[in-house]
Design an enzyme around this catalytic site. Sequence first.
Site, PDB file in Angstrom:
ATOM      1  N   LYS A  80       0.799  -1.224   0.000  1.00 43.88           N
ATOM      2  CA  LYS A  80       0.000   0.000   0.000  1.00 43.88           C
ATOM      3  C   LYS A  80       0.836   1.281   0.000  1.00 43.88           C
ATOM      4  CE  LYS A  80      -4.491  -1.060   0.118  1.00 43.88           C
ATOM      5  NZ  LYS A  80      -5.500  -0.413  -0.746  1.00 43.88           N
TER       6      LYS A  80
ATOM      7  N   SER B  61       0.628 -10.037  -0.395  1.00 44.78           N
ATOM      8  CA  SER B  61       0.374  -8.597  -0.364  1.00 44.78           C
ATOM      9  C   SER B  61       0.679  -7.912   0.958  1.00 44.78           C
ATOM     10  CB  SER B  61      -1.088  -8.322  -0.754  1.00 44.78           C
ATOM     11  OG  SER B  61      -1.965  -8.992   0.133  1.00 44.78           O
TER      12      SER B  61
END
Length: 413
Positions: A51, A305
């Site tokens: 992110k 992720s």
Amino acid sequence: MMMNLNFSEAAQRVKDVVIHTPLQLNLNLSRKYDCNVYLKREDLQVVRSYKLRGAYNMMKSLSAEELKKGVVCASAGNHAQGVAYSCNKMGVKGVIFMPSITPKQKIDQTRMFGDFNIEIILTGDTFDDCAAAAKIYTEEKGMVFIPPFDHERIIEGQGTVGVELYEDLKNIDYIIVPNGGGGLCAGISTFVKSVSPETKVVGVEPEGAPSMTLALKERQPREVPSIDRFVDGAAVKKVGELTYNICSQNLDNMLLVPEGKVCTTILQLYNKDAIVVEPAGALSVAVLDQLKEEIKGKNVVCIISGSNNDIDRMQEIKERSLLYEGLKHYFVLEFPQRPGALKEFVTNIMGENNDITYFQFSKKNNKESGPAVIGIEVETPEDFENLRKRMDQNMLKYTYLNNDQLLFNNLIG
């Protein structure tokens, strides 16, 4: 639909803060699926997720005047930490809105990454309430909102994961990408299809939050009526307009994975490879069983992720895994309320590979028997079938709770 996405420029913008994360061949998974499985380790990123890429790329794209106003975001976790880190790195004032129910660990991490450059506001019981409050605040204060996924610069930043993949391995047959709002899928698929059109890009969502699956079916973003928030990094009610448009053109497939399978994968990655992942970070590996026939002999990349997993969740993760694998079972059992009854049950009913892990009288009374809630862990699914046979042979009165979600939630939680 034409969009102004420049991944080379994005890669230059983020290179000062973003780690070029490892692309590792995983021997355990490669042997299991008879192919080459590579893990793209975004769990090793600075803020332990990808992110940071989108947040920093967007903020670096803002003008000096916009940065002076400060930025706002809404997030329960990884996006908040990416924005906080970016604010600290760039010396920009940031206001981070987080739901009131956000775990203290995530709040503390966000505060640590942002240091004195950020303010955290806890509001609302859900992310949607929190996001609505953040947008109102942004307008009132004349600040700049940094969205979690639905913006060209965010998509572009997340797509730098794909840039690194192509630098490290030119011949990729499959890339498996976890999906929440669609930023990572949109970014990676756009870049990869531009340099390697033959590479298949497969998105994966948790069954309890099928937002992109619904959008692709309806041919436009639709809000999922209700979602299971367990896979919190991918639990989004509605994907973005931009991300949907890109994914509808570039994704080769979108698959769903049960939350219990995700939990099993988390435990396997930890036990076999000492890799700690959050639920969303396990999605790309959890889906490999569904693809095992078509990926044989191929080069497969799974995007890990993130790894922002609270240790307090591990008991729930283990429980969900056992339930999914058919190794944990709950009953409401008519049980004698007298001394020695439990010992008789263990002797006559329980097998040697079974364990009672939960036992509670749901209602004590003066009668000879009453309902008890009992949880039993077995070694194999076959052990469970034998257990039920013994219960039936002994004419025990019971209700099996695993298949009754309403009763299960009320009695077990």
